[in-house]
Write a protein that holds these residues in place. Structure first.
Motif, PDB file in Angstrom:
ATOM      1  N   TYR A 141       0.819  -1.211   0.000  1.00 60.07           N
ATOM      2  CA  TYR A 141       0.000   0.000   0.000  1.00 60.07           C
ATOM      3  C   TYR A 141       0.857   1.266   0.000  1.00 60.07           C
ATOM      4  CZ  TYR A 141      -3.814  -3.129   1.335  1.00 60.07           C
ATOM      5  OH  TYR A 141      -4.740  -4.141   1.358  1.00 60.07           O
ATOM      6  N   GLY A 142       2.073   1.167   0.541  1.00 59.34           N
ATOM      7  CA  GLY A 142       2.912   2.346   0.700  1.00 59.34           C
ATOM      8  C   GLY A 142       3.188   3.082  -0.597  1.00 59.34           C
ATOM      9  N   PRO A 143       3.919   2.474  -1.532  1.00 58.46           N
ATOM     10  CA  PRO A 143       4.212   3.183  -2.779  1.00 58.46           C
ATOM     11  C   PRO A 143       2.978   3.428  -3.640  1.00 58.46           C
ATOM     12  CG  PRO A 143       5.019   0.912  -2.852  1.00 58.46           C
ATOM     13  CD  PRO A 143       4.600   1.172  -1.442  1.00 58.46           C
ATOM     14  N   ARG A 144       2.000   2.523  -3.545  1.00 50.83           N
ATOM     15  CA  ARG A 144       0.807   2.688  -4.379  1.00 50.83           C
ATOM     16  C   ARG A 144       0.023   3.936  -3.975  1.00 50.83           C
ATOM     17  NH1 ARG A 144      -1.730  -2.232  -7.419  1.00 50.83           N
ATOM     18  NH2 ARG A 144      -3.220  -1.164  -8.758  1.00 50.83           N
ATOM     19  N   LEU A 145      -0.190   4.125  -2.681  1.00 48.54           N
ATOM     20  CA  LEU A 145      -0.929   5.293  -2.211  1.00 48.54           C
ATOM     21  C   LEU A 145      -0.082   6.556  -2.280  1.00 48.54           C
ATOM     22  CD1 LEU A 145      -2.814   3.817   0.891  1.00 48.54           C
ATOM     23  CD2 LEU A 145      -3.658   4.100  -1.446  1.00 48.54           C
ATOM     24  N   ALA A 146       1.196   6.452  -1.932  1.00 46.73           N
ATOM     25  CA  ALA A 146       2.074   7.626  -1.969  1.00 46.73           C
ATOM     26  C   ALA A 146       2.164   8.184  -3.386  1.00 46.73           C
ATOM     27  CB  ALA A 146       3.456   7.266  -1.441  1.00 46.73           C
ATOM     28  N   SER A 147       2.177   7.312  -4.383  1.00 49.68           N
ATOM     29  CA  SER A 147       2.287   7.779  -5.760  1.00 49.68           C
ATOM     30  C   SER A 147       1.019   8.477  -6.247  1.00 49.68           C
ATOM     31  CB  SER A 147       2.627   6.610  -6.693  1.00 49.68           C
ATOM     32  OG  SER A 147       1.534   5.711  -6.812  1.00 49.68           O
ATOM     33  N   GLN A 148      -0.059   8.361  -5.455  1.00 44.95           N
ATOM     34  CA  GLN A 148      -1.294   9.085  -5.758  1.00 44.95           C
ATOM     35  C   GLN A 148      -1.398  10.402  -4.978  1.00 44.95           C
ATOM     36  OE1 GLN A 148      -3.544   8.359  -8.033  1.00 44.95           O
ATOM     37  NE2 GLN A 148      -2.987   6.269  -8.617  1.00 44.95           N
ATOM     38  N   GLY A 149      -0.400  10.672  -4.139  1.00 49.77           N
ATOM     39  CA  GLY A 149      -0.386  11.951  -3.448  1.00 49.77           C
ATOM     40  C   GLY A 149      -0.701  11.887  -1.970  1.00 49.77           C
ATOM     41  N   PHE A 150      -0.138  10.907  -1.265  1.00 49.50           N
ATOM     42  CA  PHE A 150      -0.286  10.805   0.191  1.00 49.50           C
ATOM     43  C   PHE A 150       1.058  10.445   0.810  1.00 49.50           C
ATOM     44  CE2 PHE A 150      -4.429   9.596  -1.563  1.00 49.50           C
ATOM     45  CZ  PHE A 150      -5.267  10.493  -0.894  1.00 49.50           C
ATOM     46  N   VAL A 151       1.247  10.847   2.065  1.00 52.35           N
ATOM     47  CA  VAL A 151       2.352  10.323   2.864  1.00 52.35           C
ATOM     48  C   VAL A 151       1.811   9.111   3.607  1.00 52.35           C
ATOM     49  CG1 VAL A 151       3.964  10.765   4.739  1.00 52.35           C
ATOM     50  CG2 VAL A 151       3.451  12.570   3.085  1.00 52.35           C
ATOM     51  N   VAL A 152       2.489   7.982   3.510  1.00 50.60           N
ATOM     52  CA  VAL A 152       1.964   6.718   4.036  1.00 50.60           C
ATOM     53  C   VAL A 152       2.978   6.085   4.980  1.00 50.60           C
ATOM     54  CG1 VAL A 152       1.044   4.443   3.426  1.00 50.60           C
ATOM     55  CG2 VAL A 152       0.750   6.378   1.846  1.00 50.60           C
ATOM     56  N   LEU A 153       2.509   5.667   6.159  1.00 48.99           N
ATOM     57  CA  LEU A 153       3.357   4.932   7.089  1.00 48.99           C
ATOM     58  C   LEU A 153       2.758   3.543   7.290  1.00 48.99           C
ATOM     59  CD1 LEU A 153       4.885   6.232  10.443  1.00 48.99           C
ATOM     60  CD2 LEU A 153       4.189   3.873  10.118  1.00 48.99           C
ATOM     61  N   THR A 154       3.469   2.525   6.839  1.00 49.88           N
ATOM     62  CA  THR A 154       3.082   1.142   7.136  1.00 49.88           C
ATOM     63  C   THR A 154       3.875   0.718   8.367  1.00 49.88           C
ATOM     64  OG1 THR A 154       4.765   0.273   5.610  1.00 49.88           O
ATOM     65  CG2 THR A 154       2.560   0.594   4.738  1.00 49.88           C
ATOM     66  N   LEU A 155       3.172   0.263   9.393  1.00 54.72           N
ATOM     67  CA  LEU A 155       3.856   0.063  10.674  1.00 54.72           C
ATOM     68  C   LEU A 155       3.980  -1.405  11.064  1.00 54.72           C
ATOM     69  CD1 LEU A 155       1.683  -0.548  13.243  1.00 54.72           C
ATOM     70  CD2 LEU A 155       1.039   1.790  12.686  1.00 54.72           C
ATOM     71  N   GLU A 156       5.003  -1.659  11.822  1.00 59.79           N
ATOM     72  CA  GLU A 156       5.208  -2.938  12.510  1.00 59.79           C
ATOM     73  C   GLU A 156       4.689  -2.729  13.924  1.00 59.79           C
ATOM     74  OE1 GLU A 156       6.534  -6.836  12.344  1.00 59.79           O
ATOM     75  OE2 GLU A 156       7.488  -5.489  10.909  1.00 59.79           O
ATOM     76  N   THR A 157       3.753  -3.551  14.360  1.00 56.58           N
ATOM     77  CA  THR A 157       3.185  -3.357  15.695  1.00 56.58           C
ATOM     78  C   THR A 157       4.166  -3.787  16.775  1.00 56.58           C
ATOM     79  OG1 THR A 157       2.077  -5.495  15.458  1.00 56.58           O
ATOM     80  CG2 THR A 157       0.801  -3.527  14.939  1.00 56.58           C
ATOM     81  N   ASN A 158       3.913  -3.325  17.998  1.00 56.19           N
ATOM     82  CA  ASN A 158       4.807  -3.644  19.111  1.00 56.19           C
ATOM     83  C   ASN A 158       4.930  -5.138  19.325  1.00 56.19           C
ATOM     84  OD1 ASN A 158       5.472  -0.967  19.793  1.00 56.19           O
ATOM     85  ND2 ASN A 158       3.578  -0.733  20.966  1.00 56.19           N
ATOM     86  N   SER A 159       3.827  -5.842  19.128  1.00 57.82           N
ATOM     87  CA  SER A 159       3.828  -7.302  19.227  1.00 57.82           C
ATOM     88  C   SER A 159       2.957  -7.857  18.111  1.00 57.82           C
ATOM     89  CB  SER A 159       3.266  -7.749  20.587  1.00 57.82           C
ATOM     90  OG  SER A 159       2.943  -9.130  20.575  1.00 57.82           O
ATOM     91  N   LEU A 160       3.333  -8.988  17.567  1.00 53.71           N
ATOM     92  CA  LEU A 160       2.536  -9.594  16.506  1.00 53.71           C
ATOM     93  C   LEU A 160       1.156 -10.002  16.990  1.00 53.71           C
ATOM     94  CD1 LEU A 160       5.160 -11.845  14.660  1.00 53.71           C
ATOM     95  CD2 LEU A 160       4.278  -9.610  13.949  1.00 53.71           C
ATOM     96  N   VAL A 161       0.997 -10.164  18.295  1.00 55.07           N
ATOM     97  CA  VAL A 161      -0.297 -10.596  18.827  1.00 55.07           C
ATOM     98  C   VAL A 161      -1.081  -9.448  19.458  1.00 55.07           C
ATOM     99  CG1 VAL A 161       0.461 -12.963  19.168  1.00 55.07           C
ATOM    100  CG2 VAL A 161       0.758 -11.317  21.025  1.00 55.07           C
ATOM    101  N   ASP A 162      -0.685  -8.210  19.194  1.00 58.18           N
ATOM    102  CA  ASP A 162      -1.442  -7.068  19.708  1.00 58.18           C
ATOM    103  C   ASP A 162      -2.900  -7.147  19.273  1.00 58.18           C
ATOM    104  OD1 ASP A 162       0.640  -5.902  21.046  1.00 58.18           O
ATOM    105  OD2 ASP A 162       1.183  -4.512  19.433  1.00 58.18           O
ATOM    106  N   GLN A 163      -3.799  -6.781  20.180  1.00 65.26           N
ATOM    107  CA  GLN A 163      -5.224  -6.797  19.914  1.00 65.26           C
ATOM    108  C   GLN A 163      -5.648  -5.488  19.229  1.00 65.26           C
ATOM    109  OE1 GLN A 163      -7.286  -9.691  20.692  1.00 65.26           O
ATOM    110  NE2 GLN A 163      -5.143 -10.337  20.609  1.00 65.26           N
TER     111      GLN A 163
END
Length: 292
Positions: free
Chosen positions: A104-126
Motif C-alpha cells: 500500500y505504501g508506494p501505491r498510495l504515496a504515488s497518488q499523493g499521500f504520505v503513508v506509514l506502514t507500521l510494525e506493531t509492538n507485538s505480533l499478537v497485539d489486539q
C-alpha cells in the motif's frame, strides 16, 4: 468639524483593521485559508490512472522507529510544488508483519499521500493496541518525522487489515478528527460503532472465514450510524488474506475514498457515486453515496 474628525478617525481605524487582517492572513499557512479544490493533488483521475500500479507522483521511502509503535516505513511523494499532503497510517493484522501491508505504501504515496506502514509492538497485539499505535504513528508523522513538513496535520487517515482493520475502527473513535478510515477484512469483538464520526469504507471478503462479513464487516457497517458517509465493499470469491498482496479493486476504491475525504477532491466521486454494481470483482456494495 468634530463629526468630520470622528468619521475620518473611523475610516482610518477600518483601513488599519483591514490592513492588519490582510497581513495576518498572508502569514497563515495555505491550508488554513483553503477553499474548495485547494487540496486536490495531481491531474484529474481516470479509470486507468486510479487502477495503475503507480500514480502520477514519484516517491521515496525511509524507515523509522517509534516512539509508541515498533517501527515502520514511510513512503512519500518527492514533489513539494503542490503543497502539503494528507497522511495515512496502516496496520497489519494478527501475527502479521509490516511486510504484508507494504504494497500500500508506494501505491498510495504515488497518488499523493504520505503513508506509514507500521510494525506493531507485538505480533499478537489486539485491535485496541493497534488503534493506539495507529494514532501514535500519525502523531509521529506530523511532529517528529523527517517528512513532517510535507504533511497537512489536519488531513489524516487510518487503514488496517484484520485486527488492524478492527484497530482502525477504534482509532476513528479515539481520534474523531480523522478524515477517513478504511478497515480491510476487519476483526473486532466490539460490534458497536455508533459513536464513530469518521467517513469509513469497510472492505470485506465474500469467502472470509476468519472475519466473516456476516459477523464482522456488515455488522460494523450497520453500526456506523453516526458517520457522515460510509461504504461497504465486498470482494467476490475472496478470502481473509486477499488484502495482503496487490489488489486492483482494493487499491482503486481505497484511493477514491482517501482522495474524496482526505483531499476533499470531488473529482473522485465518479468512482463512488453512483454506487458500483456487483460484477466479477464485487459481490456487494452498500453506501451513503457522498456528493459534493
Amino acid at each position: 468639524m468634530r463629526h468630520a474628525s470622528t468619521r475620518s478617525a473611523k475610516r482610518i481605524g477600518l483601513l488599519s483593521g483591514a490592513a492588519a487582517l490582510a497581513v495576518g492572513a498572508s502569514l497563515l499557512p495555505h491550508e488554513a485559508l483553503a477553499g474548495p479544490g485547494d487540496y486536490q493533488r495531481g491531474p484529474a483521475p481516470t479509470e486507468q490512472s486510479i487502477t495503475a500500479e503507480r500514480g502520477p507522483f514519484a516517491t521515496a521511502q525511509t524507515t523509522v522507529d517509534g516512539p509508541n509503535f515498533n517501527k515502520g516505513t514511510v513512503y512519500y511523494p518527492i514533489d513539494t510544488s503542490q503543497g502539503t499532503f494528507g497522511a495515512v497510517a496502516i496496520s497489519p493484522g494478527f501475527v502479521s508483519p509490516e511486510a504484508v501491508v507494504s504494497w500500500y505504501g508506494p501505491r498510495l504515496a504515488s497518488q499523493g499521500f504520505v503513508v506509514l506502514t507500521l510494525e506493531t509492538n507485538s505480533l499478537v497485539d489486539q485491535p485496541d493496541d493497534r488503534a493506539t499505535q495507529l494514532v501514535n504513528a500519525l502523531d509521529f508523522l506530523v511532529t517528529n518525522s523527517s517528512v513532517k513538513n510535507r504533511i497537512d496535520p489536519n488531513r489524516l487517515a487510518v487503514m488496517g487489515h484484520s485486527m488492524g482493520g478492527g484497530g482502525s475502527l477504534k482509532a476513528s473513535e479515539l481520534r474523531p478528527s480523522l478524515k477517513a478510515a478504511i478497515p480491510l477484512m476487519p476483526w473486532n469483538n466490539d460490534k458497536t460503532w455508533q459513536g464513530d464520526r469518521v467517513p469509513t469504507m469497510i472492505i470485506g471478503a465474500q469467502n472470509d472465514v476468519i472475519a466473516s462479513p456476516a459477523s464482522h464487516s456488515k455488522v460494523f457497517y450497520d453500526s456506523l450510524t453516526g458517520t457522515p458517509e460510509k461504504a461497504y465493499l465486498e470482494l467476490r470469491g475472496a478470502d481473509h488474506m486477499v488484502a495482503i498482496s496487490p489488489n486492483v479493486t482494493i487499491a482503486k476504491y481505497s484511493i477514491a475514498w482517501l482522495k474524496r475525504f482526505v483531499d476533499e477532491d470531488v473529482r473522485y466521486e465518479q468512482f463512488l457515486c453512483p454506487a458500483p454494481v456487483p460484477n466479477q470483482q464485487i459481490s456487494e456494495y452498500r453506501n451513503t453515496c457522498p456528493t459534493g
